[in-house]
Design a protein around this motif. Structure first.
Motif, PDB file in Angstrom:
ATOM      1  N   ALA A 194      15.943  11.571  -4.007  1.00 31.04           N
ATOM      2  CA  ALA A 194      15.982   9.962  -4.270  1.00 31.04           C
ATOM      3  C   ALA A 194      16.313   9.387  -3.092  1.00 31.04           C
ATOM      4  CB  ALA A 194      17.082   9.775  -5.274  1.00 31.04           C
ATOM      5  N   CYS A 195      15.290   9.471  -1.737  1.00 34.11           N
ATOM      6  CA  CYS A 195      15.241   8.965  -0.659  1.00 34.11           C
ATOM      7  C   CYS A 195      14.396   7.667  -0.623  1.00 34.11           C
ATOM      8  CB  CYS A 195      14.909  10.237   0.335  1.00 34.11           C
ATOM      9  SG  CYS A 195      15.396   9.471   2.052  1.00 34.11           S
ATOM     10  N   GLY A 196      14.677   6.645   0.079  1.00 31.50           N
ATOM     11  CA  GLY A 196      13.613   5.509   0.206  1.00 31.50           C
ATOM     12  C   GLY A 196      14.218   4.356   0.663  1.00 31.50           C
ATOM     13  N   MET A 197      13.958   3.048   0.538  1.00 30.08           N
ATOM     14  CA  MET A 197      14.488   1.960   0.993  1.00 30.08           C
ATOM     15  C   MET A 197      15.511   1.533   0.126  1.00 30.08           C
ATOM     16  SD  MET A 197      11.147   0.023   2.896  1.00 30.08           S
ATOM     17  CE  MET A 197       9.976   0.249   1.586  1.00 30.08           C
ATOM     18  N   LEU A 198      16.608   0.913   0.412  1.00 32.21           N
ATOM     19  CA  LEU A 198      17.688   0.482  -0.198  1.00 32.21           C
ATOM     20  C   LEU A 198      17.271  -0.585  -1.210  1.00 32.21           C
ATOM     21  CD1 LEU A 198      20.725   0.724   2.129  1.00 32.21           C
ATOM     22  CD2 LEU A 198      19.805   2.341   0.428  1.00 32.21           C
ATOM     23  N   GLN A 199      16.311  -1.469  -0.810  1.00 32.61           N
ATOM     24  CA  GLN A 199      15.878  -2.550  -1.683  1.00 32.61           C
ATOM     25  C   GLN A 199      14.612  -2.196  -2.110  1.00 32.61           C
ATOM     26  OE1 GLN A 199      14.880  -6.231   0.192  1.00 32.61           O
ATOM     27  NE2 GLN A 199      15.833  -7.337  -1.326  1.00 32.61           N
ATOM     28  N   ALA A 200      14.508  -2.072  -3.681  1.00 35.01           N
ATOM     29  CA  ALA A 200      13.245  -1.828  -4.225  1.00 35.01           C
ATOM     30  C   ALA A 200      12.025  -2.808  -3.943  1.00 35.01           C
ATOM     31  CB  ALA A 200      13.501  -1.498  -6.040  1.00 35.01           C
ATOM     32  N   ASN A 201      10.975  -2.312  -4.035  1.00 34.45           N
ATOM     33  CA  ASN A 201       9.684  -2.994  -3.934  1.00 34.45           C
ATOM     34  C   ASN A 201       8.735  -2.183  -4.504  1.00 34.45           C
ATOM     35  OD1 ASN A 201       7.233  -4.105  -2.872  1.00 34.45           O
ATOM     36  ND2 ASN A 201       8.492  -5.550  -1.607  1.00 34.45           N
ATOM     37  N   ARG A 202       7.838  -2.694  -5.503  1.00 34.26           N
ATOM     38  CA  ARG A 202       6.624  -2.011  -6.080  1.00 34.26           C
ATOM     39  C   ARG A 202       5.361  -2.347  -5.420  1.00 34.26           C
ATOM     40  NH1 ARG A 202       9.854  -2.714 -10.760  1.00 34.26           N
ATOM     41  NH2 ARG A 202      11.141  -1.117 -11.359  1.00 34.26           N
ATOM     42  N   SER A 203       5.096  -3.128  -4.539  1.00 39.70           N
ATOM     43  CA  SER A 203       3.972  -3.406  -3.918  1.00 39.70           C
ATOM     44  C   SER A 203       3.732  -2.344  -2.997  1.00 39.70           C
ATOM     45  CB  SER A 203       3.929  -4.877  -3.313  1.00 39.70           C
ATOM     46  OG  SER A 203       3.304  -4.792  -2.109  1.00 39.70           O
ATOM     47  N   HIS A 204       2.438  -1.712  -2.956  1.00 41.52           N
ATOM     48  CA  HIS A 204       2.073  -0.701  -1.842  1.00 41.52           C
ATOM     49  C   HIS A 204       2.169  -1.382  -0.304  1.00 41.52           C
ATOM     50  CE1 HIS A 204       0.391   2.211  -4.409  1.00 41.52           C
ATOM     51  NE2 HIS A 204      -0.575   1.420  -5.035  1.00 41.52           N
ATOM     52  N   PHE A 205       1.862  -2.568  -0.305  1.00 40.50           N
ATOM     53  CA  PHE A 205       1.417  -3.109   0.828  1.00 40.50           C
ATOM     54  C   PHE A 205       2.733  -3.581   1.743  1.00 40.50           C
ATOM     55  CE2 PHE A 205      -2.060  -3.787  -1.907  1.00 40.50           C
ATOM     56  CZ  PHE A 205      -2.680  -2.436  -1.349  1.00 40.50           C
ATOM     57  N   ASP A 206       3.626  -4.049   0.652  1.00 38.29           N
ATOM     58  CA  ASP A 206       4.829  -4.601   1.371  1.00 38.29           C
ATOM     59  C   ASP A 206       5.785  -3.262   1.742  1.00 38.29           C
ATOM     60  OD1 ASP A 206       4.605  -7.223   0.875  1.00 38.29           O
ATOM     61  OD2 ASP A 206       5.969  -7.185  -0.660  1.00 38.29           O
ATOM     62  N   SER A 207       5.729  -2.095   0.773  1.00 33.95           N
ATOM     63  CA  SER A 207       6.559  -1.064   1.090  1.00 33.95           C
ATOM     64  C   SER A 207       6.100  -0.297   2.130  1.00 33.95           C
ATOM     65  CB  SER A 207       6.433   0.034   0.067  1.00 33.95           C
ATOM     66  OG  SER A 207       7.157  -0.736  -1.409  1.00 33.95           O
TER      67      SER A 207
END
Lengths: 447, 613
Positions: free
Chosen positions: A116-129
């Protein structure tokens, strides 16, 4: 220590003397630069980015326990059949049936997996992420340089004369190397030279082109200059009279750019020309519809095919370098986000959030890290996705400090200030520097 | 379907393989060694090289053709010079007016060539579907037939960029195709791409944005690419809804992520200024059922032959019951299903988005980045956005928008804020040296005894060399289209593949018995015959550099080119006397004078100065 500059390097290794370089391939850098070679026995980081949002729940499904029951409920038609999940030592989780190479690496103690690793703030856009991750500034897309650009700005351990310290085996520049003067973005290193003009003058024209670009000029001038010097170096490494033979029985996947690129990287690493970081793309993971098939292991679906390519490629790469570069390679595998925990009506999955991050190498502390937040009611992020429990910057920072010896975390990841190693890799800790504007010379005095 | 660049065995690469092999045989001539003395000479030069922009600014005509066209050709430079007007700026403005009305520009010579050689370009949506996508996989040359439209379009786009007098229209087609990008890597996109580029995109580039967006929404290519054609009320697929908000209309700058919808700020006219996750889901519901005949497996059953036509699946049983008839709330407004006008819930949302100032600002910024600078002045962006927004229902909305941009001082006066991307660089250099080629695409099953096979051979050769430039047409995998900022196009790989293409076409046909495809030697001899100057290395550089870059060569660049041009022996390439006469009537070993001149000219197109736009 006597340093050799780029011009001198080209005079030694450049175009005109190609034939005389024949037969020199393995350890070619050491012969040019003395016994230290250009990586000087240092660690090499290979960063594999899975573009499109890799479905971590089907790469690494829960096999036993509560998570497995929830998983099967959420994905009635696209789950990996329980009997086909490849078991992992001491774990409720297992690998997708096409990931036998990854299973072998894990079970032989060469892999750490961060749940469950990732950025602390969710973003479901490919391009943003993707942009956030590549710039190394989650939440800010206006950062003018990529995280690897800043890694090299602050990497005191990197020799100034490395001709290709940062390699991106791709046709286009990713934002991770935005603004970099070190990155060499090359889709196919073997064919990387002028060849298409009139045979009598093409080679001479490439040499002459050196005079057309100013290595001290503006960003476009420098890009031209870098392309020409990288070409000279790579031509010396990829000598057609001396084809590359992978070692230790490594078999790279065929008909795969990913396989070809890892194979070329292994060859470059063995030539010891100072490549320290490679950023390797593998795309196609945006599986919104009909993502997989488990009826016939020889004919997996789209997702299974990608998993096979990934698994075979990494296994071959690890094996190929396991003797010559034992203890020096760290591989990170990450995607911009995971996918929705439950399947959609098209037999696929929509954009999600938390995802496993893989770290492979001889220096990992094998096993699972972080915590899996669960798939049950009330456990999913927004009732939809695997939550994120570990900030990916913790993991990368640990590798930078303990393996590649860069402690300027505030420069590489501006705004990051709470380094807390999980113990994913072995190595010496150093006190992190969180200032963005570190003073290179001052800092060097304390190394 | 997304960032799929690890796929190796796609149709075009396979098509090019046999040519690649032949090419390698052709170029595997004797390998010459470059003596160390030559290398040292060039390296010494490189170190004291002046900054490339030598202070001289190309003419307004040249600059404008580099930015709103695919580069200045001598013919277009002459054309602008012939237009009425007291000053150069008047003539340039007259040219802009002409370009804004492409229907008034006679392009019949090119169109006649395309109609003959590229039969799929004039096929309707229904024909492309029936004759190409639906071709039986047992038919001879089945795969070539199925992919023929995309293959022909790829070559036709080269031909149009090179030869069309409607330059702005094709520059804009490129812009808008990339705005609504689809990836030509899979069927049915490969079969339907001609329809998408022609009827969905190009028809509207100087028309109305909403019309273009609706055409995109109804198309096979987009419906397939972002999965909306199979999205249904039982599990709406968010892919198209998300990109429509993020990439096509409001832009990511107006994305408020996970904020509750009623906390998004409201502007003076009562609009929510941006969108949130909940809006994506609701919008996806509104988009359900917008499909095409042939998107579902069931469309092929029970003796039915699908047509590829737009199909609104709003019926009562699978697979016709896809549309969600419930109420939707997007940007805080409610949209109800109307049984008498069942598409209205969606078209009302599209109206709201097209009227929205956020969309105007996002599109204005993107157009200014394309035509002016990577960081365009906000005052211009605001002016363009206002024109876009105030005219959102006007049939010539985008023409009015372009009028503002192209006549702005920011467009007319800036130079070198952008670099040419690979396609622009290749076409601009082709135009500069007047390269001529039909880009003949052949036809499925063409035998190598066909009288025009050699033309196809050149088409493939150029295509194959250009393949690795990073801007292979219609092959950007992600929906955001090719990057448009400098930093993305300075990769070594992209530069090298582009350079190789430039070196190649300047030499074609690489056969002294045939006429030059770029009349480099011909033009040079005519010029020197007229002026009576000595054909020397120095004079050749002085003639060609300004002809291509519109500024004189200076410093190390000039010296490098003169030194190269003065080499008399390809097997011992050391610089000679820059004022010695060079005999351009021969192309014999070891001097290969004609080949050397062509190489030198291609090097000018590879210069730092020529990168500017």
């Amino acid at each position: 220590m006597k340093k050799i500059n780029r011009r001198q390097f080209l005079q030694t290794a450049g175009l005109g003397t190609l034939a005389s370089m024949g037969g020199i391939q393995m350890g070619f850098g050491s012969q040019l630069f003395g016994t230290r070679g250009l990586t000087n026995g240092r660690d090499i980081l290979v960063y594999v980015f899975l573009y499109g949002g890799m479905d971590g729940l089907n790469l690494l499904p829960p096999r036993t326990g509560t998570h497995a029951a929830n998983y099967q409920d959420l994905r009635p038609s696209i789950q990996v059949p329980n009997s086909q999940i490849l078991p992992l030592t001491n774990s409720d989780f297992g690998f997708h049936p096409q990931a036998d190479g990854l299973q072998a690496l894990f079970n032989s103690g060469k892999m750490a997996i961060v749940h469950a690793c990732g950025m602390l703030q969710a973003n479901r856009s490919h391009f943003d992420s993707i942009t956030y991750l590549e710039l190394g500034t989650p939440g800010n897309k206006n950062t003018p340089t990529g995280w690897l650009t800043r890694y090299f700005e602050s990497s005191l351990a990197t020799p100034a004369d490395s001709p290709i310290p940062l390699m991106v085996p791709n046709w286009n520049s990713p934002n991770s190397v935005l603004g970099s003067q070190k990155a060499v973005v090359v889709g196919s290193p073997e064919e990387f030279k002028l060849t298409a003009g009139h045979w009598a003058w093409t080679e001479t024209s490439q040499t002459a082109m050196e005079g057309m670009y100013n290595p001290a000029g503006d960003v476009a001038d420098r890009a031209g200059s870098l392309a020409l010097s990288a070409s000279a170096t790579l031509q010396a490494v990829f000598d057609p009279n001396n084809p590359y033979v992978p070692e230790n029985g490594a078999v790279y996947p065929t008909d795969s750019y990913f396989g070809d690129r890892l194979r070329s990287l292994a060859q470059i690493i063995k030539a010891d020309i100072g490549m320290e970081v490679a950023y390797v793309p593998l795309g196609g993971w945006d599986t919104h519809a009909a993502q997989d098939s488990f009826a016939d292991p020889a004919n997996p679906g789209e997702f299974g095919g990608l998993v096979r390519e990934l698994s075979q490629g990494l296994m071959a790469f690890y094996t190929d370098l396991s003797v010559s570069h034992a203890g020096r390679i760290t591989i990170v595998v990450q995607s911009e986000f995971g996918r929705r925990a439950y399947e959609n009506a098209d037999g696929g999955t929509d954009h999600g959030y938390g995802n496993p991050l893989l770290v492979i190498g001889d220096n990992v502390n094998p096993g699972f890290f972080g915590s899996f937040p669960g798939l049950g009611a009330g456990e999913l992020y927004e009732d939809q996705d695997v939550a994120v429990t570990t900030d990916y910057r913790q993991v990368i920072s640990e590798i930078l400090i303990r393996r590649t010896k860069n402690r300027f975390l505030g420069h590489v990841f501006p705004g990051f200030s709470n380094y807390t190693p999980l113990g994913v890799v072995q190595g010496q800790d150093m006190p992190p520097v969180y200032d963005f504007n570190f003073d290179n010379i001052y800092a060097a005095g304390f190394e | 379907m997304y960032l799929d660049y690890n796929k190796k065995n796609d149709a075009f690469v396979q098509r090019s393989q046999p040519f690649a092999k032949k090419l390698q045989q052709l170029i595997a001539g004797p390998v010459s060694q470059v003596p160390a003395s030559t290398k040292k000479h060039f390296q010494a030069l490189a170190t004291d090289h002046e900054k490339s922009a030598n202070g001289a600014l190309p003419s307004l005509t040249y600059r404008v053709l580099s930015k709103m066209a695919f580069g200045p050709s001598p013919a277009d430079m002459d054309w602008i010079a012939s237009l009425p007007g007291a000053t150069e700026q008047d003539r340039v403005l007259a040219y802009i007016d002409q370009q804004l009305n492409p229907a008034g520009i006679d392009d019949s010579a090119l169109e006649a060539l395309l109609a003959t050689d590229f039969p799929t370009l004039n096929k309707s949506r229904a024909q492309l579907w029936a004759e190409h996508y639906m071709v039986a996989d047992t038919a001879p040359n089945f795969w070539e037939i199925r992919t023929q439209p995309a293959w022909e379009l790829g070559q036709a786009t080269f031909a149009r960029a090179l030869k069309s007098k409607r330059q702005l229209e094709h520059v804009l087609s490129d812009f808008w195709f990339n705005h609504f990008n689809v990836y030509a890597d899979d069927t049915p996109i490969l079969s339907m791409l001609v329809h998408y580029e022609r009827d969905v995109i190009r028809q509207h580039v100087l028309g109305n944005f909403r019309d273009m967006l609706m055409a995109v929404t109804r198309s096979v290519c987009m419906g397939f690419y972002l999965d909306n054609a199979t999205s249904n009320q039982y599990g709406p697929n968010e892919n198209y809804a998300r990109e429509l908000l993020e990439l096509y209309t409001l832009g990511a700058g107006n994305y408020y992520q996970h904020l509750p919808w009623d906390q998004v700020p409201v502007d003076g006219q009562g609009r929510r200024v941006g969108y949130v996750e909940a809006d994506v889901l609701e919008f996806a519901r509104a988009l359900t059922g917008w499909s095409y005949d042939g998107a579902m497996w069931e469309d092929y059953q029970n003796g039915n032959t699908p047509t590829g036509a737009f199909l609104f699946r709003d019926g009562n049983s699978w697979p016709m019951d896809f549309h969600d008839r419930g109420q939707k709330r997007v940007l805080g407004q409610y949209f109800d299903y109307d049984p008498n006008n069942p598409q209205k819930d969606l078209t009302d949302i599209i109206d709201m988005l097209c009227e929205h100032p956020g969309t105007a600002g996002f599109i204005a910024q993107k157009l200014c980045v394309r035509f002016v600078s990577d960081n365009p002045p906000q005052s211009l962006v605001d002016q363009v956005a206002a024109t876009f927004q105030q005219n959102w229902q006007a049939p010539d909305q985008l023409k009015q928008v372009m009028d503002v941009i192209l006549k702005s001082p920011e467009f007319l006066n800036t130079w070198g804020e952008k670099v040419k991307r690979p396609f622009e660089k290749v076409i601009a250099s082709m135009r500069a040296v007047e390269f001529d080629h039909s880009f003949y695409p052949g036809f499925p099953g063409i035998p190598d005894t066909h009288p025009r096979y050699q033309e196809l051979y050149y088409t493939n050769w150029i295509s194959w060399t250009y393949l690795n430039s990073g801007q292979r047409l219609y092959h950007w995998a992600a929906p955001n289209g090719f990057p448009d900022k400098k930093g993305a196009w300075l990769g070594a790989s992209s530069l090298m593949a582009t350079w190789n293409t430039q070196e190649l076409f300047c030499q074609l046909p690489l056969d002294d018995a045939l006429p030059e495809m770029a009349p480099i030697v011909t033009r040079t001899m005519a010029h020197f015959n007229t002026t009576g100057q000595t054909v020397s290395a120095e004079n050749l550089v002085n003639y060609w550099y300004p002809k291509i870059c519109d500024v004189p060569a200076t410093g190390a660049v000039r010296q490098t080119l003169i030194d190269f041009m003065s080499m008399a022996d390809s097997s011992n390439p050391v610089p000679g006397n820059p004022t010695d006469p060079i005999d351009l009537t021969t192309n014999e070993w070891p001097s290969y004078n004609q080949a050397r001149l062509r190489t030198m000219v291609s090097m000018i197109t590879m210069s730092r100065d020529f990168m500017n736009r």
